[in-house]
Scaffold this motif. Structure first.
Motif, PDB file in Angstrom:
ATOM      1  N   GLU A  66       0.804  -1.233   0.000  1.00  0.00           N
ATOM      2  CA  GLU A  66       0.000   0.000   0.000  1.00  0.00           C
ATOM      3  C   GLU A  66       0.834   1.279   0.000  1.00  0.00           C
ATOM      4  N   ARG A  67       1.834   1.350   0.881  1.00  0.00           N
ATOM      5  CA  ARG A  67       2.603   2.598   0.985  1.00  0.00           C
ATOM      6  C   ARG A  67       3.327   2.907  -0.325  1.00  0.00           C
ATOM      7  N   GLN A  68       3.959   1.873  -0.912  1.00  0.00           N
ATOM      8  CA  GLN A  68       4.659   2.056  -2.192  1.00  0.00           C
ATOM      9  C   GLN A  68       3.684   2.492  -3.287  1.00  0.00           C
ATOM     10  N   PHE A  69       2.518   1.839  -3.277  1.00  0.00           N
ATOM     11  CA  PHE A  69       1.532   2.117  -4.313  1.00  0.00           C
ATOM     12  C   PHE A  69       1.013   3.549  -4.194  1.00  0.00           C
ATOM     13  N   ARG A  70       0.772   3.981  -2.958  1.00  0.00           N
ATOM     14  CA  ARG A  70       0.291   5.356  -2.719  1.00  0.00           C
ATOM     15  C   ARG A  70       1.353   6.367  -3.153  1.00  0.00           C
ATOM     16  N   ASN A  71       2.621   6.055  -2.866  1.00  0.00           N
ATOM     17  CA  ASN A  71       3.719   6.950  -3.279  1.00  0.00           C
ATOM     18  C   ASN A  71       3.792   7.060  -4.796  1.00  0.00           C
ATOM     19  N   MET A  72       3.571   5.910  -5.473  1.00  0.00           N
ATOM     20  CA  MET A  72       3.580   5.930  -6.943  1.00  0.00           C
ATOM     21  C   MET A  72       2.416   6.763  -7.462  1.00  0.00           C
ATOM     22  N   PHE A  73       1.280   6.675  -6.769  1.00  0.00           N
ATOM     23  CA  PHE A  73       0.110   7.458  -7.192  1.00  0.00           C
ATOM     24  C   PHE A  73       0.407   8.956  -7.058  1.00  0.00           C
ATOM     25  N   LYS A  74       1.062   9.345  -5.948  1.00  0.00           N
ATOM     26  CA  LYS A  74       1.424  10.767  -5.747  1.00  0.00           C
ATOM     27  C   LYS A  74       2.357  11.232  -6.868  1.00  0.00           C
ATOM     28  N   LYS A  75       3.305  10.366  -7.214  1.00  0.00           N
ATOM     29  CA  LYS A  75       4.260  10.686  -8.281  1.00  0.00           C
ATOM     30  C   LYS A  75       3.516  10.843  -9.615  1.00  0.00           C
ATOM     31  N   ALA A  76       2.550   9.947  -9.843  1.00  0.00           N
ATOM     32  CA  ALA A  76       1.775   9.976 -11.091  1.00  0.00           C
ATOM     33  C   ALA A  76       0.915  11.232 -11.169  1.00  0.00           C
ATOM     34  N   THR A  77       0.396  11.659 -10.005  1.00  0.00           N
ATOM     35  CA  THR A  77      -0.459  12.856  -9.952  1.00  0.00           C
ATOM     36  C   THR A  77       0.328  14.104 -10.330  1.00  0.00           C
ATOM     37  N   SER A  78       1.582  14.158  -9.864  1.00  0.00           N
ATOM     38  CA  SER A  78       2.371  15.374 -10.128  1.00  0.00           C
ATOM     39  C   SER A  78       3.046  15.341 -11.509  1.00  0.00           C
ATOM     40  N   ALA A  79       2.998  14.184 -12.173  1.00  0.00           N
ATOM     41  CA  ALA A  79       3.621  14.085 -13.509  1.00  0.00           C
ATOM     42  C   ALA A  79       2.657  14.566 -14.582  1.00  0.00           C
ATOM     43  N   GLN A  80       3.205  14.856 -15.758  1.00  0.00           N
ATOM     44  CA  GLN A  80       2.355  15.267 -16.876  1.00  0.00           C
ATOM     45  C   GLN A  80       1.676  14.039 -17.475  1.00  0.00           C
ATOM     46  N   GLY A  81       0.492  14.237 -18.016  1.00  0.00           N
ATOM     47  CA  GLY A  81      -0.218  13.113 -18.644  1.00  0.00           C
ATOM     48  C   GLY A  81      -1.407  12.653 -17.820  1.00  0.00           C
ATOM     49  N   ILE A  82      -2.058  11.585 -18.281  1.00  0.00           N
ATOM     50  CA  ILE A  82      -3.237  11.050 -17.588  1.00  0.00           C
ATOM     51  C   ILE A  82      -2.757  10.265 -16.376  1.00  0.00           C
ATOM     52  N   THR A  83      -3.233  10.640 -15.185  1.00  0.00           N
ATOM     53  CA  THR A  83      -2.733  10.053 -13.936  1.00  0.00           C
ATOM     54  C   THR A  83      -2.769   8.530 -13.925  1.00  0.00           C
ATOM     55  N   GLY A  84      -3.904   7.943 -14.323  1.00  0.00           N
ATOM     56  CA  GLY A  84      -4.034   6.484 -14.296  1.00  0.00           C
ATOM     57  C   GLY A  84      -3.033   5.804 -15.202  1.00  0.00           C
ATOM     58  N   GLU A  85      -2.856   6.384 -16.367  1.00  0.00           N
ATOM     59  CA  GLU A  85      -1.918   5.811 -17.347  1.00  0.00           C
ATOM     60  C   GLU A  85      -0.487   5.909 -16.827  1.00  0.00           C
ATOM     61  N   VAL A  86      -0.142   7.066 -16.249  1.00  0.00           N
ATOM     62  CA  VAL A  86       1.203   7.276 -15.702  1.00  0.00           C
ATOM     63  C   VAL A  86       1.465   6.296 -14.553  1.00  0.00           C
ATOM     64  N   LEU A  87       0.429   6.038 -13.738  1.00  0.00           N
ATOM     65  CA  LEU A  87       0.561   5.103 -12.613  1.00  0.00           C
ATOM     66  C   LEU A  87       0.944   3.707 -13.120  1.00  0.00           C
ATOM     67  N   LEU A  88       0.244   3.236 -14.157  1.00  0.00           N
ATOM     68  CA  LEU A  88       0.564   1.915 -14.720  1.00  0.00           C
ATOM     69  C   LEU A  88       1.946   1.909 -15.372  1.00  0.00           C
ATOM     70  N   GLN A  89       2.315   3.039 -15.982  1.00  0.00           N
ATOM     71  CA  GLN A  89       3.646   3.126 -16.602  1.00  0.00           C
ATOM     72  C   GLN A  89       4.742   3.047 -15.538  1.00  0.00           C
ATOM     73  N   LEU A  90       4.490   3.654 -14.371  1.00  0.00           N
ATOM     74  CA  LEU A  90       5.459   3.575 -13.273  1.00  0.00           C
ATOM     75  C   LEU A  90       5.592   2.130 -12.787  1.00  0.00           C
ATOM     76  N   CYS A  91       4.451   1.417 -12.725  1.00  0.00           N
ATOM     77  CA  CYS A  91       4.472  -0.004 -12.321  1.00  0.00           C
ATOM     78  C   CYS A  91       5.263  -0.827 -13.335  1.00  0.00           C
ATOM     79  N   GLU A  92       5.051  -0.530 -14.624  1.00  0.00           N
ATOM     80  CA  GLU A  92       5.722  -1.278 -15.687  1.00  0.00           C
ATOM     81  C   GLU A  92       7.221  -0.965 -15.744  1.00  0.00           C
ATOM     82  N   SER A  93       7.612   0.210 -15.272  1.00  0.00           N
ATOM     83  CA  SER A  93       9.023   0.623 -15.333  1.00  0.00           C
ATOM     84  C   SER A  93       9.844   0.066 -14.180  1.00  0.00           C
TER      85      SER A  93
END
Length: 201
Positions: A66-93
């Motif tokens: 949970e903590r890692q996932f929430r941190n990735m979500f925060k990172k995705a929110t502050s990044a450019q692009g669609i938040t959900g898509e960026v979140l999955l891209q972070l998981c894939e990276s």
């Protein structure tokens, strides 16, 4: 390191799909777990329940707590692009995910173990952090001493997956993370919009 080590088939049955890869037990009983299994009458799920299920599915699929996932979500929110898509891209990276995608291991948990046991290199340097975020152009390889490992060899022989954002050189046992995958290129059956809605409440 904390991670989920419980029964995987039970989780797969909960979501109705083999999220941990091929699973013979799941194929035999692909209905929800519990005493009443198939016969249990399930009422209509609330919006929150659907969103929560989607988040849990993503966490279990990528082996993130949970903590890692929430941190990735925060990172995705502050990044450019669609938040959900960026979140999955972070998981894939994540390094463990890319090792799994390259076919070096048949499962993400196996890939995570290879990384933490120092069998994997990034750009020639040993990296033992499964959550290490790769950048486009990074070269991921099997350490010289580990190339003869039976588990790695048999996994590579049985791997047939090809992804457009990854190249693999079977002679050198190394591959390149060519680019960040677009949402269409990510094969996981996850509705990222539900996760965004859940965290945005």
């Amino acid at each position: 390191m904390a991670r989920y080590t419980g029964p995987k088939t039970k989780i797969a049955r909960k979501f109705g799909e083999a999220i941990f890869g091929d699973d013979k037990s799941f194929e035999k009983r692909n209905y929800p777990p519990g005493q009443h299994g198939n016969n249990r009458r399930r009422g209509k799920k609330s919006e929150y329940a659907i969103q929560l299920m989607e988040k849990q599915k993503a966490k279990y699929t990528y082996g993130v707590l949970e903590r890692q996932f929430r941190n990735m979500f925060k990172k995705a929110t502050s990044a450019q692009g669609i938040t959900g898509e960026v979140l999955l891209q972070l998981c894939e990276s994540r390094l463990d995910n890319v090792v799994y995608r390259m076919g070096v291991s048949p499962s993400r948990s196996g890939a995570r173990q290879l990384v933490s046991h120092r069998h994997i290199t990034v750009n020639g340097e040993i990296v033992n952090i499964p959550s290490y975020q790769l950048k486009a152009g990074d070269v991921v390889g099997v350490r010289e001493k580990s190339k003869s490992l039976t588990a790695i060899q048999s996994s590579l022989e049985n791997s047939s997956n090809v992804y457009e954002w990854i190249t693999w050189n079977s002679e050198k046992k190394e591959g390149t993370y060519v680019s960040v995958p677009s949402r269409l290129q990510i094969p996981e059956n996850i509705n990222e919009q539900f996760i965004v809605e859940l965290y945005s409440k």
